[in-house]
Design a protein around this motif. Structure first.
Motif, PDB file in Angstrom:
ATOM      1  N   LEU A 182      -5.741  11.604 -15.406  1.00 22.24           N
ATOM      2  CA  LEU A 182      -5.662  11.239 -13.988  1.00 22.24           C
ATOM      3  C   LEU A 182      -6.785  11.898 -13.193  1.00 22.24           C
ATOM      4  N   ILE A 183      -7.009  13.166 -13.433  1.00 18.08           N
ATOM      5  CA  ILE A 183      -8.070  13.887 -12.708  1.00 18.08           C
ATOM      6  C   ILE A 183      -9.431  13.292 -13.025  1.00 18.08           C
ATOM      7  N   LEU A 184      -9.672  13.007 -14.307  1.00 21.39           N
ATOM      8  CA  LEU A 184     -10.969  12.460 -14.700  1.00 21.39           C
ATOM      9  C   LEU A 184     -11.199  11.077 -14.087  1.00 21.39           C
ATOM     10  N   VAL A 185     -10.145  10.265 -14.062  1.00 15.51           N
ATOM     11  CA  VAL A 185     -10.286   8.935 -13.471  1.00 15.51           C
ATOM     12  C   VAL A 185     -10.595   9.038 -11.989  1.00 15.51           C
ATOM     13  N   LEU A 186      -9.880   9.909 -11.287  1.00 15.92           N
ATOM     14  CA  LEU A 186     -10.095  10.048  -9.843  1.00 15.92           C
ATOM     15  C   LEU A 186     -11.483  10.615  -9.545  1.00 15.92           C
ATOM     16  N   LEU A 187     -12.015  11.414 -10.459  1.00 17.41           N
ATOM     17  CA  LEU A 187     -13.349  11.989 -10.244  1.00 17.41           C
ATOM     18  C   LEU A 187     -14.458  10.982 -10.509  1.00 17.41           C
ATOM     19  N   PHE A 188     -14.336  10.231 -11.607  1.00 21.63           N
ATOM     20  CA  PHE A 188     -15.471   9.433 -12.061  1.00 21.63           C
ATOM     21  C   PHE A 188     -15.304   7.924 -11.861  1.00 21.63           C
ATOM     22  N   ARG A 189     -14.083   7.442 -11.781  1.00 20.46           N
ATOM     23  CA  ARG A 189     -13.879   6.010 -11.516  1.00 20.46           C
ATOM     24  C   ARG A 189     -12.576   5.837 -10.746  1.00 20.46           C
ATOM     25  N   PRO A 190     -12.567   6.174  -9.478  1.00 21.61           N
ATOM     26  CA  PRO A 190     -11.318   6.141  -8.705  1.00 21.61           C
ATOM     27  C   PRO A 190     -10.693   4.761  -8.590  1.00 21.61           C
ATOM     28  N   THR A 191     -11.456   3.700  -8.796  1.00 28.50           N
ATOM     29  CA  THR A 191     -10.865   2.354  -8.752  1.00 28.50           C
ATOM     30  C   THR A 191     -10.199   1.971 -10.067  1.00 28.50           C
ATOM     31  N   GLY A 192     -10.317   2.782 -11.119  1.00 28.31           N
ATOM     32  CA  GLY A 192      -9.696   2.483 -12.399  1.00 28.31           C
ATOM     33  C   GLY A 192     -10.541   1.556 -13.258  1.00 28.31           C
ATOM     34  N   LEU A 193     -10.016   1.270 -14.459  1.00 26.24           N
ATOM     35  CA  LEU A 193     -10.774   0.473 -15.421  1.00 26.24           C
ATOM     36  C   LEU A 193     -10.984  -0.961 -14.938  1.00 26.24           C
ATOM     37  N   GLN A 211       0.820  -1.216   0.000  1.00 25.02           N
ATOM     38  CA  GLN A 211       0.000   0.000   0.000  1.00 25.02           C
ATOM     39  C   GLN A 211       0.853   1.264   0.000  1.00 25.02           C
ATOM     40  N   LEU A 212       1.949   1.252  -0.736  1.00 23.65           N
ATOM     41  CA  LEU A 212       2.845   2.406  -0.825  1.00 23.65           C
ATOM     42  C   LEU A 212       2.908   2.904  -2.260  1.00 23.65           C
ATOM     43  N   ILE A 213       2.729   4.213  -2.436  1.00 26.45           N
ATOM     44  CA  ILE A 213       2.965   4.828  -3.740  1.00 26.45           C
ATOM     45  C   ILE A 213       4.448   5.184  -3.795  1.00 26.45           C
ATOM     46  N   ASN A 214       5.210   4.403  -4.535  1.00 23.82           N
ATOM     47  CA  ASN A 214       6.665   4.571  -4.587  1.00 23.82           C
ATOM     48  C   ASN A 214       7.020   5.627  -5.624  1.00 23.82           C
ATOM     49  N   PHE A 215       6.985   6.893  -5.205  1.00 22.04           N
ATOM     50  CA  PHE A 215       7.255   7.967  -6.147  1.00 22.04           C
ATOM     51  C   PHE A 215       8.716   8.023  -6.586  1.00 22.04           C
ATOM     52  N   PHE A 256      11.319  11.576 -13.793  1.00 21.64           N
ATOM     53  CA  PHE A 256      10.261  12.290 -13.082  1.00 21.64           C
ATOM     54  C   PHE A 256       8.963  12.283 -13.878  1.00 21.64           C
ATOM     55  N   LEU A 257       9.027  12.752 -15.117  1.00 22.46           N
ATOM     56  CA  LEU A 257       7.812  12.842 -15.920  1.00 22.46           C
ATOM     57  C   LEU A 257       7.314  11.462 -16.331  1.00 22.46           C
ATOM     58  N   ALA A 258       8.233  10.584 -16.728  1.00 22.93           N
ATOM     59  CA  ALA A 258       7.819   9.232 -17.107  1.00 22.93           C
ATOM     60  C   ALA A 258       7.195   8.516 -15.916  1.00 22.93           C
ATOM     61  N   GLY A 259       7.748   8.743 -14.724  1.00 27.48           N
ATOM     62  CA  GLY A 259       7.196   8.117 -13.532  1.00 27.48           C
ATOM     63  C   GLY A 259       5.794   8.599 -13.222  1.00 27.48           C
ATOM     64  N   LEU A 260       5.566   9.893 -13.365  1.00 24.05           N
ATOM     65  CA  LEU A 260       4.231  10.426 -13.112  1.00 24.05           C
ATOM     66  C   LEU A 260       3.217   9.891 -14.123  1.00 24.05           C
ATOM     67  N   LYS A 261       3.636   9.785 -15.372  1.00 21.92           N
ATOM     68  CA  LYS A 261       2.727   9.250 -16.381  1.00 21.92           C
ATOM     69  C   LYS A 261       2.452   7.770 -16.144  1.00 21.92           C
ATOM     70  N   ALA A 262       3.483   7.033 -15.736  1.00 24.29           N
ATOM     71  CA  ALA A 262       3.275   5.617 -15.429  1.00 24.29           C
ATOM     72  C   ALA A 262       2.367   5.450 -14.216  1.00 24.29           C
ATOM     73  N   PHE A 263       2.524   6.324 -13.230  1.00 21.36           N
ATOM     74  CA  PHE A 263       1.618   6.290 -12.083  1.00 21.36           C
ATOM     75  C   PHE A 263       0.185   6.557 -12.529  1.00 21.36           C
ATOM     76  N   ILE A 270      -4.974   0.663  -9.777  1.00 26.31           N
ATOM     77  CA  ILE A 270      -3.705   0.439  -9.093  1.00 26.31           C
ATOM     78  C   ILE A 270      -3.814  -0.776  -8.184  1.00 26.31           C
ATOM     79  N   GLY A 271      -2.804  -1.625  -8.250  1.00 27.56           N
ATOM     80  CA  GLY A 271      -2.848  -2.909  -7.569  1.00 27.56           C
ATOM     81  C   GLY A 271      -3.232  -4.046  -8.488  1.00 27.56           C
ATOM     82  N   ASN A 272      -3.633  -3.723  -9.714  1.00 19.85           N
ATOM     83  CA  ASN A 272      -4.066  -4.728 -10.686  1.00 19.85           C
ATOM     84  C   ASN A 272      -3.043  -4.779 -11.817  1.00 19.85           C
TER      85      ASN A 272
END
Length: 302
Positions: A282-293, A32-36, A228-235, A243-245
């Motif tokens: 990312l914003i849209l996913v967190l707003l409308f489907r926070p669990t992801g696809l 349960q860690l977001i490894n930034f 930095f940027l690639a990591g944020l996009k991958a996150f 996340i977790g799947n």
């Protein structure tokens, strides 16, 4: 044909995002860690391959041999770094409030960036990654792809399938899934939780290192900022897929890559805004489907 070309370019981007996203999603699924700092592990892997080729391999080394060695060293460098980061930065804080390891991850990220910048001569400048793949293109129904881009997609898919097979077919993979579902019960059943966590970081590091080499092959030069940027996009891809799947991280990577490629082409001033689209997603996913696809609600372990 232009539309199909953008789709193909997006698939190449998605392959890279998916490989890096797997590291995020596995670590989150286990502890349960977001490894930034994972983006910087990817970046250091790319520099590991660059260092081997530039300073270690003798001149005249056959290109295909150099490619294999650079890829392996990149993967091993990232895996070793991931283990060190887990042991020194995350393990002592495993039972701390969640904010503590999160802040630590950001600190590790900055420390790794600055270490690479200071260690290499003129570290603030890009380093030309060796051209280890033959030049040339293939025309597939009007879509033009270079050999190296085809190699990137094929290798990424092979690694993703290998990881999925390992997780669902091996004894260690079953232990990882058990730890993800209920670490306390897994410990009572004799599973070494520390070993499973280290294994998770090793797998994530191996994939990140491979992505580092692939990034260098298609987008030379490399510099200390690329993680930095690639990591944020991958996150973002990991969150998009759930996340977790593991399958979700792969799907999220490809979807994000295609969205970015299409938006760059068809949105006005899209090239200048190409790095914005991932975060809009990312914003849209967190707003409308926070669990992801493909994600499911995760039980809190606080």
């Amino acid at each position: 044909q232009q539309f199909l070309q953008q789709i193909a370019d997006g698939i190449v981007l998605g392959a890279l995002y998916g490989l890096i996203a797997l590291g995020y999603t596995m670590v989150y699924g286990i502890i349960q860690l977001i490894n930034f700092a994972h983006g910087e592990i990817f970046m250091v892997g790319a520099f590991g391959g660059y260092t081997l080729y530039t300073y270690v391999l003798p001149g005249g080394t056959p290109t295909y041999v150099a490619l294999v060695l650079v890829l392996l060293v990149s993967m091993l460098t990232s895996a070793l770094l991931a283990v060190i980061v887990e042991r020194l930065a995350y393990r002592p804080l495993r039972n701390a409030p969640r904010l503590a390891p999160l802040i630590t991850a950001i600190g590790v990220s900055i420390a790794l960036q600055e270490s690479i910048r200071v260690f290499y001569p003129k570290g603030s400048q890009g380093k030309p990654f060796p051209a280890l793949f033959p030049r040339g293109t293939v025309d597939l129904g009007g879509v033009t792809l270079s050999y190296v881009r085809i190699f990137v997609v094929v290798l990424a898919i092979v690694l993703m399938v290998a990881l999925q097979t390992f997780i669902f077919r091996s004894r260690t993979g079953r232990a990882m899934r058990a730890t993800s579902q209920d670490p306390d019960t897994a410990r009572l059943m004799g599973i070494d939780i520390d070993r499973i966590i280290v294994t998770t970081f090793v797998l994530g590091g191996l994939l990140a290192g491979a992505a580092g080499t692939l990034q260098g092959l298609i987008a030379s030069p490399i510099d200390f900022h690329i993680g930095f940027l690639a990591g944020l996009k991958a996150f973002t891809a990991a969150v998009l897929g759930g996340i977790g799947n593991i399958a979700g991280a792969v799907l999220g990577g490809f979807v994000l890559g295609v969205v970015e490629a299409l938006a760059t082409q068809y949105v006005p001033n899209g090239s200048a805004l190409k790095d914005v689209f991932a975060f809009v997603v990312l914003i849209l996913v967190l707003l409308f489907r926070p669990t992801g696809l493909l994600g499911e609600s995760v039980r809190s372990r606080a």
